[in-house]
Scaffold this motif. Structure first.
Motif, PDB file in Angstrom:
ATOM      1  N   SER A   3     -19.824  11.695  34.073  1.00  0.00           N
ATOM      2  CA  SER A   3     -18.740  10.724  33.915  1.00  0.00           C
ATOM      3  C   SER A   3     -18.070  10.795  32.557  1.00  0.00           C
ATOM      4  O   SER A   3     -16.866  10.547  32.443  1.00  0.00           O
ATOM      5  N   ARG A   4     -18.825  11.124  31.514  1.00  0.00           N
ATOM      6  CA  ARG A   4     -18.267  11.077  30.167  1.00  0.00           C
ATOM      7  C   ARG A   4     -17.717  12.421  29.691  1.00  0.00           C
ATOM      8  O   ARG A   4     -16.931  12.467  28.755  1.00  0.00           O
ATOM      9  N   ILE A   5     -18.133  13.501  30.346  1.00  0.00           N
ATOM     10  CA  ILE A   5     -17.680  14.820  29.876  1.00  0.00           C
ATOM     11  C   ILE A   5     -16.860  15.518  30.954  1.00  0.00           C
ATOM     12  O   ILE A   5     -15.652  15.723  30.790  1.00  0.00           O
ATOM     13  N   ILE A   6     -17.499  15.860  32.082  1.00  0.00           N
ATOM     14  CA  ILE A   6     -16.765  16.597  33.120  1.00  0.00           C
ATOM     15  C   ILE A   6     -15.574  15.773  33.619  1.00  0.00           C
ATOM     16  O   ILE A   6     -14.435  16.252  33.667  1.00  0.00           O
ATOM     17  N   ASN A   7     -15.837  14.521  33.975  1.00  0.00           N
ATOM     18  CA  ASN A   7     -14.773  13.680  34.517  1.00  0.00           C
ATOM     19  C   ASN A   7     -13.661  13.465  33.496  1.00  0.00           C
ATOM     20  O   ASN A   7     -12.477  13.474  33.831  1.00  0.00           O
ATOM     21  N   ARG A   8     -14.041  13.255  32.235  1.00  0.00           N
ATOM     22  CA  ARG A   8     -13.037  12.982  31.199  1.00  0.00           C
ATOM     23  C   ARG A   8     -12.130  14.193  30.994  1.00  0.00           C
ATOM     24  O   ARG A   8     -10.910  14.049  30.848  1.00  0.00           O
ATOM     25  N   VAL A   9     -12.681  15.390  30.997  1.00  0.00           N
ATOM     26  CA  VAL A   9     -11.871  16.600  30.809  1.00  0.00           C
ATOM     27  C   VAL A   9     -10.947  16.814  32.013  1.00  0.00           C
ATOM     28  O   VAL A   9      -9.773  17.169  31.851  1.00  0.00           O
ATOM     29  N   LEU A  10     -11.463  16.578  33.229  1.00  0.00           N
ATOM     30  CA  LEU A  10     -10.613  16.732  34.412  1.00  0.00           C
ATOM     31  C   LEU A  10      -9.487  15.694  34.417  1.00  0.00           C
ATOM     32  O   LEU A  10      -8.350  15.995  34.792  1.00  0.00           O
ATOM     33  N   GLU A  11      -9.781  14.476  34.001  1.00  0.00           N
ATOM     34  CA  GLU A  11      -8.733  13.454  33.878  1.00  0.00           C
ATOM     35  C   GLU A  11      -7.667  13.899  32.889  1.00  0.00           C
ATOM     36  O   GLU A  11      -6.463  13.739  33.131  1.00  0.00           O
ATOM     37  N   ASP A  12      -8.099  14.454  31.763  1.00  0.00           N
ATOM     38  CA  ASP A  12      -7.151  14.925  30.761  1.00  0.00           C
ATOM     39  C   ASP A  12      -6.298  16.056  31.331  1.00  0.00           C
ATOM     40  O   ASP A  12      -5.094  16.131  31.075  1.00  0.00           O
ATOM     41  N   GLY A  13      -6.930  16.915  32.104  1.00  0.00           N
ATOM     42  CA  GLY A  13      -6.180  18.000  32.730  1.00  0.00           C
ATOM     43  C   GLY A  13      -5.122  17.482  33.688  1.00  0.00           C
ATOM     44  O   GLY A  13      -3.989  17.972  33.716  1.00  0.00           O
ATOM     45  N   GLU A  14      -5.470  16.482  34.490  1.00  0.00           N
ATOM     46  CA  GLU A  14      -4.510  15.918  35.435  1.00  0.00           C
ATOM     47  C   GLU A  14      -3.313  15.307  34.723  1.00  0.00           C
ATOM     48  O   GLU A  14      -2.191  15.327  35.232  1.00  0.00           O
ATOM     49  N   SER A  15      -3.552  14.738  33.542  1.00  0.00           N
ATOM     50  CA  SER A  15      -2.473  14.083  32.799  1.00  0.00           C
ATOM     51  C   SER A  15      -1.627  15.066  32.003  1.00  0.00           C
ATOM     52  O   SER A  15      -0.459  14.791  31.735  1.00  0.00           O
ATOM     53  N   ASN A  16      -2.192  16.217  31.621  1.00  0.00           N
ATOM     54  CA  ASN A  16      -1.521  17.056  30.620  1.00  0.00           C
ATOM     55  C   ASN A  16      -1.240  18.499  31.017  1.00  0.00           C
ATOM     56  O   ASN A  16      -0.396  19.140  30.398  1.00  0.00           O
ATOM     57  N   LEU A  17      -1.928  19.045  32.019  1.00  0.00           N
ATOM     58  CA  LEU A  17      -1.680  20.440  32.388  1.00  0.00           C
ATOM     59  C   LEU A  17      -0.235  20.653  32.834  1.00  0.00           C
ATOM     60  O   LEU A  17       0.405  21.645  32.477  1.00  0.00           O
ATOM     61  N   GLU A  18       0.258  19.715  33.609  1.00  0.00           N
ATOM     62  CA  GLU A  18       1.637  19.831  34.112  1.00  0.00           C
ATOM     63  C   GLU A  18       2.638  19.909  32.969  1.00  0.00           C
ATOM     64  O   GLU A  18       3.682  20.550  33.084  1.00  0.00           O
ATOM     65  N   TYR A  19       2.325  19.247  31.849  1.00  0.00           N
ATOM     66  CA  TYR A  19       3.251  19.196  30.712  1.00  0.00           C
ATOM     67  C   TYR A  19       2.879  20.187  29.612  1.00  0.00           C
ATOM     68  O   TYR A  19       3.347  20.090  28.485  1.00  0.00           O
ATOM     69  N   LYS A  20       2.018  21.137  29.954  1.00  0.00           N
ATOM     70  CA  LYS A  20       1.603  22.198  29.025  1.00  0.00           C
ATOM     71  C   LYS A  20       1.011  21.622  27.737  1.00  0.00           C
ATOM     72  O   LYS A  20       1.252  22.125  26.649  1.00  0.00           O
ATOM     73  N   ASN A  21       0.232  20.552  27.904  1.00  0.00           N
ATOM     74  CA  ASN A  21      -0.365  19.909  26.729  1.00  0.00           C
ATOM     75  C   ASN A  21      -1.879  19.769  26.876  1.00  0.00           C
ATOM     76  O   ASN A  21      -2.493  18.841  26.369  1.00  0.00           O
ATOM     77  N   PHE A  22      -2.484  20.721  27.597  1.00  0.00           N
ATOM     78  CA  PHE A  22      -3.934  20.723  27.752  1.00  0.00           C
ATOM     79  C   PHE A  22      -4.519  21.899  26.974  1.00  0.00           C
ATOM     80  O   PHE A  22      -3.960  22.998  27.022  1.00  0.00           O
ATOM     81  N   PRO A  23      -5.628  21.667  26.292  1.00  0.00           N
ATOM     82  CA  PRO A  23      -6.368  20.413  26.118  1.00  0.00           C
ATOM     83  C   PRO A  23      -5.663  19.497  25.110  1.00  0.00           C
ATOM     84  O   PRO A  23      -5.220  19.960  24.065  1.00  0.00           O
ATOM     85  N   SER A  24      -5.565  18.218  25.441  1.00  0.00           N
ATOM     86  CA  SER A  24      -4.805  17.300  24.594  1.00  0.00           C
ATOM     87  C   SER A  24      -5.627  16.852  23.397  1.00  0.00           C
ATOM     88  O   SER A  24      -6.865  16.824  23.449  1.00  0.00           O
TER      89      SER A  24
END
Length: 995
Positions: free
Chosen positions: A478-499
């Motif tokens: 929940s704190r590592i895998i999930n957090r990174v995937l959440e960040d990817g969902e928010s930022n990959l589309e905008y070319k800002n991953f890893p944020s």
């Protein structure tokens, strides 16, 4: 199954079902997810007698648990919250479906204690079983509030001195216990304290205990296994609540508020009493549950079955836990041949296990412990890093499927043996992806690498003392895998991953200041932060600028001319023991500071000396007008470095130095020198100039402000009064709330009333004209810490005014300007001086005039009402006016209007109460609060109504008398008496005739 697009910036996991796969808090995990993500539990078997342990596995545990040569098993799974106890016990339950077993699972998500008992007793009949069902039936109908009341009542009952012994409770005979036990029943019964204990509907211990016994509100249990334990904060109530309690209860409440030892002891006493109280509430007496389980075992014996009981979490049985354990310890040999074989395993936290009695620990057949730390592969007592990556790969693989797709595999695949999503969809990125990010048995690790999984997990879970921590699957998921995937969902589309958000979340802090500054200069802040985050996560050694070429391609980084590009490495996970523990001799204390790590006080003092001397040397303070103030009020101890907690002076001059790469390079240069690298001298010049300007700016604020009260004190008191005038005074005496209301724009809530006195209107006008200006000039400008000449606010340091805020909450009288204020720096304090003079001119006079006006209005009102209430006056006036209108005796055209306006009188009682507070209030704060709450429109209209009504009624009576005279009717009162006399005579004559 959806085929992912080609790199770059790909999201190849199922964004809709990802939260369900990663939700470790959900207590009923989907069966398909459970099966798809299962990994053999990392456990050790504990030898209680020798206190030694060795690596163990779940298959062997299951085999030993079901060993038919043993006619009884009592086992324990011990570990901290999140280490996997419930998962192991549920897996064992799912693995024992043979006909010879009657398996009972008591899951962690049992809504309450009644549910626990229903789970155990389900499918069975018997005298004791039926009695328990009947006793707990009431929990189906009771409300949460009703349950809370019952719990507090029962706790108070069992802690009464005469009931402690009969409740089988035992406490040490010492002074501390005597103080608490003497007053605790009164404490629990006090109305004010009960209200406080019961008002927290989300987090309060009493509501949690109420849900534990009530079946009317079946909410999910919180994840905290200590949720049913009283803690210190649960027994502490605020001072105002303590004052409202009775003598005994209030005295104990006040003591607990200030004595941490007694408050801790009170929580322990309540925890001991709670189990007994809950059992009493359910109507259970000692032996009930034991006899019920015996009835179940006799029934199963007749069917040639064995009873298997799987209890995921012992804490959910609080109230019956002691007797439940006692029941589980009874073997067939102990009880006789008429009972079936009983095998049980219970989940315990380390604290619960430590609290077990020694004789119970000695009777546990198998104890497994979840305390394996991350270490080398196959090393005894550790969880290998390759196992950690394998574990993560299963959740990453499951996250790429939908729940429906996983459910299709449910009946065809064994635990954890789900096919690779990458292979199933023939992912177009599989070659580059697996080579760059790694894979385990075909399960791709994107957007992680083996190194990043281990590094992030170790860094995130590392304790302050750097002691090894037990592997915690919940934190990894929940704190590592999930957090990174959440960040990817928010930022990959905008070319800002890893944020850059992940820098703070994972406390990533290995990239040095030199690299950070080079990145900022070359790529700008946004791209530099993205690259820096990638270096922290994906670089083999984040202290050196290198990234695998596949990472650059996968996330569409720009060409990295000064960043070393390394060849891609991962065909299989290959991890060394020190991956994730970022230790490198090239990292110095300046890197640590920028990366939010602690720096020793001795080093901070060296920096402070260097910065202070640079500020002294950079400007000709001796010839400056403010030079004397600089040497008098600015010392080394006034310099504060961001993130460091060494004690520094407060006051009006406090230099805040931001932990930025530029500042770190400059301070490093001041302390160590730059040698031959003259390029970075520009950082020193810029840094010293910014610091000097900041100090000079604050000295100007301080300069020429001698006198008893300083500008900041006067400003705080004036603005506190403004909050009161705007009716924004905090409901509780909390300085932070007062400051928050001070900071709001005064114009937004200043109400002008033309009916107010001239002085009151003058006072409000002063606040309208100057309030907002002095908030900016004398509060924010003085308390705001900025980056050098920048106008951007960095932070607000409110410590210099906290004491004055507290004083204002007690006494609101504004300070008068000191005589020396004529010498204050006018460009800085001109508005404050004018404002203070205006307030001084109007304040006392305004209060005086308002008191006089209230007294006059109150006297006039009471002349009309006398001892009658306004309500009675209003009703009588309404009746009189209506009768007069019907009799047509009123000639005043205002009569209809006045009769309609009588409703206004209903609001007069409140104005009378406020007026009395204005005149006789206990404090100036109360009097001003009453003044600003007065409604002069109602006050004025009420007098007009009373006066007009009096005149109308006088004219009506006069008209009525004239009408009577015209009709030759004498005085109505005399006429009424004569008629009454005649009626009496007629009554007497009638009585004589009847005789």
């Amino acid at each position: 199954m959806k085929v992912p697009p080609k790199f770059p910036n790909v999201i190849c996991w199922n964004t809709n079902d990802r939260p369900k796969v990663m939700n470790t808090v959900a207590l009923r995990v989907n069966k398909a997810v459970f099966q798809a993500t299962h990994f053999p539990s990392p456990i050790r078997i504990l030898n209680y007698e020798t206190n030694s342990s060795m690596r163990y596995d779940e298959q062997q545990l299951l085999k030993d648990f079901l060993d038919q040569r043993c006619e009884h098993r009592f086992c324990a799974a011990v570990g901290d919250s999140g280490t996997g106890k419930s998962h192991l016990i549920r897996w064992m339950y799912n693995s024992t479906r043979e006909a010879i077993y009657h398996s009972v699972l008591i899951p962690r998500d049992c809504a309450n204690l009644a549910d626990v008992l229903y789970c155990i007793l389900r499918d069975f009949e018997g005298e004791e079983i039926d009695r328990i069902r009947k006793e707990i039936q009431w929990t189906n109908n009771i409300s949460i509030r009703g349950a809370m009341t019952k719990i507090l009542d029962e706790l108070a009952f069992v802690l009464e001195p005469e009931n402690i012994t009969t409740s089988n409770l035992s406490f040490p005979n010492d002074e501390e216990h005597e103080i608490i036990l003497e007053s605790m029943p009164a404490f629990l019964r006090s109305d004010s304290i009960r209200q406080k204990l019961m008002e927290d509907k989300d987090n309060g211990i009493v509501v949690r205990l109420a849900r534990h016994i009530s079946a009317t509100e079946r909410e999910k249990r919180p994840d905290d296994e200590e949720e049913l334990k009283w803690k210190v904060e649960d027994v502490i109530v605020d001072a105002s609540t303590a004052e409202k309690a009775g003598e005994k209860a209030g005295e104990l409440a006040a003591t607990l508020l200030t004595d941490s030892d007694l408050s801790s002891l009170s929580a322990q006493i309540l925890n001991q009493a709670t189990s007994k109280a809950l059992a009493n509430l359910l109507g259970l007496r000692h032996g009930n549950l034991l006899r019920a389980l015996s009835e179940i075992r006799r029934a199963l014996k007749n069917e040639n079955k064995q009873l298997l009981l799987f209890l995921e979490d012992l804490s959910i049985t609080q109230g019956v836990d002691a007797e439940l354990i006692e029941s589980l310890l009874i073997s067939t040999e102990d009880a006789g041949a008429d009972l079936c074989i009983l095998r049980s395993i219970i989940g315990l936290t380390n604290d619960d296990f430590a609290r077990l009695r020694e004789n119970i620990k000695g009777r546990i057949d198998i104890t497994v412990n979840f305390d394996l730390t991350i270490g080398e592969k196959n090393k005894n007592g550790s969880f290998g890093q390759d196992e950690l990556v394998d574990f993560a790969s299963r959740y990453l693989n499951a996250s790429r499927y939908s729940i429906e797709e996983m459910e299709n595999f449910l009946t065809t695949k064994s635990y954890g043996d789900y096919p690779s999503f990458c292979d199933q969809v023939k992912c177009p990125n599989i070659s580059l992806c697996h080579k760059t990010f790694g894979e385990v048995n075909g399960r791709g690790l994107y957007p992680f690498t083996p190194e990043s999984i281990v590094r992030l997990y170790i860094d995130y879970t590392k304790s302050p003392s750097n002691e090894p921590q037990a592997f915690n699957p919940r934190k990894l998921i929940s704190r590592i895998i999930n957090r990174v995937l959440e960040d990817g969902e928010s930022n990959l589309e905008y070319k800002n991953f890893p944020s850059p958000r992940m820098l703070e979340w994972f406390k990533l802090s290995s990239v040095g200041v030199n690299i950070q500054q080079e990145l900022y200069e070359k790529y700008g802040e946004k791209t530099a932060d993205k690259i820096r985050t990638a270096l922290e996560i994906y670089s083999k050694n984040p202290t050196k600028p290198s990234l695998p070429s596949g990472i650059i391609q996968a996330f569409d980084f720009p060409k990295l001319s000064k960043i070393e590009i390394t060849p891609d490495v991962h065909t299989t996970p290959k991890i060394t023991e020190n991956v994730g523990i970022n230790i490198n001799t090239s990292v110095d204390i300046f890197d640590n500071w920028v990366n939010k790590k602690s720096v020793e006080d001795k080093d901070i003092n060296i920096w402070r000396k260097a910065v202070y001397e640079a500020i002294c040397s950079s400007y000709d303070w001796d010839s400056d007008t403010y030079g004397w103030f600089f040497y008098q009020f600015f010392q080394r101890s006034n310099i504060h470095f961001d993130g460091q907690h060494t004690k520094t002076k407060g006051g009006d001059i406090r230099l805040e130095i931001d932990a930025s790469p530029k500042n770190a390079l400059a301070i490093r240069g001041l302390v160590n020198g730059f040698g031959k690298d003259h390029k970075n001298l520009v950082f020193i010049f810029d840094f010293v100039d910014r610091c000097t300007s900041e100090v000079h700016h604050k000295i100007r604020k301080l300069a020429k402000t001698s006198g008893k009260h300083k500008p900041l004190e006067i400003t705080t008191r004036l603005l506190s009064l403004g909050v009161l005038l705007r009716q924004k005074w905090p409901s509780e005496p909390v300085s932070q709330d007062l400051l928050l209301n001070i900071s709001k724009t005064p114009k937004e809530s200043i109400v002008f009333d033309d009916l107010r006195s001239a002085s009151w209107k003058g006072l409000l006008k002063a606040y309208e004209q100057y309030g907002e200006k002095i908030i900016e000039e004398c509060i924010f400008d003085v308390l705001t810490c900025r980056k050098g000449k920048s106008k951007e606010t960095k932070m607000i340091d409110v410590s210099p005014i906290l004491q004055e805020l507290d004083a204002s909450l007690q006494r609101i009288q504004p300070y008068k300007l000191p005589e020396q204020s004529k010498d204050w720096y006018k460009r800085t304090y001109g508005n404050l001086i004018t404002f203070a003079k205006q307030v001084e001119k109007y304040f006392d006079k305004a209060i005086e005039e308002e008191v006089e006006r209230c007294q006059k209005w109150l006297d006039q009102t009471l002349e009309y009402t006398g001892t009658l209430s306004i309500k009675s006056i209003s009703e009588e006036l309404s009746e009189a006016l209506n009768l007069g209108i019907e009799a047509d005796i009123f000639s005043n055209p205002k009569v209809i209007e006045i009769s309609k306006r009588l409703k206004i009188l209903e609001q007069v009682d409140k104005q009378i109460q406020l007026a009395r507070k204005v005149i006789r209030g206990n404090s100036l704060i109360q009097r001003i609060q009453a003044i600003v709450s007065l409604d002069y429109t109602i006050m004025k209209e009420s007098l007009d109504i009373l006066n007009s009504s009096e005149q109308i009624l006088k004219d009506g009576i006069k008209n009525l008398q004239q009408n009577l005279d015209d009709e030759g009717i004498e005085d109505p009162i005399v006429w009424k008496k004569k008629i009454s006399q005649k009626l009496q005579e007629l009554d007497e004559d009638l009585e004589k005739l009847e005789e």
